[in-house]
Scaffold this motif. Sequence first.
Motif, short mmCIF file in Angstrom:
data_model
loop_
_atom_site.label_atom_id
_atom_site.label_comp_id
_atom_site.label_asym_id
_atom_site.label_seq_id
_atom_site.Cartn_x
_atom_site.Cartn_y
_atom_site.Cartn_z
N LEU A 34 0.81 -1.22 0.00
CA LEU A 34 0.00 0.00 0.00
C LEU A 34 0.84 1.27 0.00
O LEU A 34 0.35 2.34 -0.38
CB LEU A 34 -0.94 0.02 1.22
N GLN A 35 2.07 1.20 0.44
CA GLN A 35 2.95 2.37 0.44
C GLN A 35 3.64 2.56 -0.92
O GLN A 35 4.40 3.50 -1.10
CB GLN A 35 4.03 2.25 1.54
N ALA A 60 3.09 -9.49 5.62
CA ALA A 60 2.14 -9.08 6.66
C ALA A 60 0.73 -9.07 6.08
O ALA A 60 0.54 -8.86 4.87
CB ALA A 60 2.49 -7.69 7.16
N LYS A 61 -0.27 -9.30 6.92
CA LYS A 61 -1.66 -9.23 6.48
C LYS A 61 -1.95 -7.83 5.98
O LYS A 61 -1.46 -6.85 6.54
CB LYS A 61 -2.59 -9.59 7.63
N GLY A 62 -2.72 -7.75 4.91
CA GLY A 62 -3.06 -6.44 4.36
C GLY A 62 -3.40 -6.52 2.88
O GLY A 62 -3.59 -7.59 2.32
N HIS A 77 -4.17 -5.49 -10.19
CA HIS A 77 -5.08 -6.43 -9.54
C HIS A 77 -4.87 -6.34 -8.03
O HIS A 77 -3.76 -6.55 -7.55
CB HIS A 77 -4.82 -7.86 -10.02
N LYS A 78 -5.93 -6.02 -7.30
CA LYS A 78 -5.85 -5.94 -5.84
C LYS A 78 -5.94 -7.35 -5.25
O LYS A 78 -6.78 -8.14 -5.67
CB LYS A 78 -7.00 -5.08 -5.32
N ILE A 79 -5.09 -7.63 -4.27
CA ILE A 79 -5.10 -8.93 -3.61
C ILE A 79 -4.95 -8.72 -2.11
O ILE A 79 -4.23 -7.83 -1.68
CB ILE A 79 -4.04 -9.89 -4.17
N VAL A 80 -5.67 -9.53 -1.33
CA VAL A 80 -5.67 -9.38 0.13
C VAL A 80 -4.94 -10.56 0.77
O VAL A 80 -5.24 -11.71 0.49
CB VAL A 80 -7.11 -9.29 0.67
N ARG A 81 -4.00 -10.24 1.64
CA ARG A 81 -3.29 -11.26 2.43
C ARG A 81 -3.99 -11.34 3.78
O ARG A 81 -4.08 -10.35 4.50
CB ARG A 81 -1.80 -10.84 2.60
N ILE A 82 -4.54 -12.54 4.10
CA ILE A 82 -5.27 -12.71 5.36
C ILE A 82 -4.47 -13.57 6.33
O ILE A 82 -3.53 -14.23 5.95
CB ILE A 82 -6.66 -13.33 5.15
#
Length: 82
Positions: A34-35, A60-62, A77-82
């Motif tokens: 995100l940074q 890290a999750k995010g 492409h947005k991807i989420v780490r859970i």
Amino acid sequence: MSEVTPIEVYPNPSDASIFIKNIPAGVNLELIDLQGKIIWETRVENKTTSLEIASFKNLAKGIYFVKVKNGNSISTHKIVRI
């Protein structure tokens, strides 16, 4: 005229590796946080059906982004780490 198969990033969300599917030749791939920091990058010289980013499970999750650069074309492409 051949139809272009869209690139897929899966699974999403993920707690392990992620995969990028249907990658055309000559593409640059980046995994970005995100940074805006590039976490991982590679160039795909030959058409590839699937590529694994195994190190995704160590992040890290995010929220992260997979950026696909093909000549003058860029997709994200947005991807989420859970």
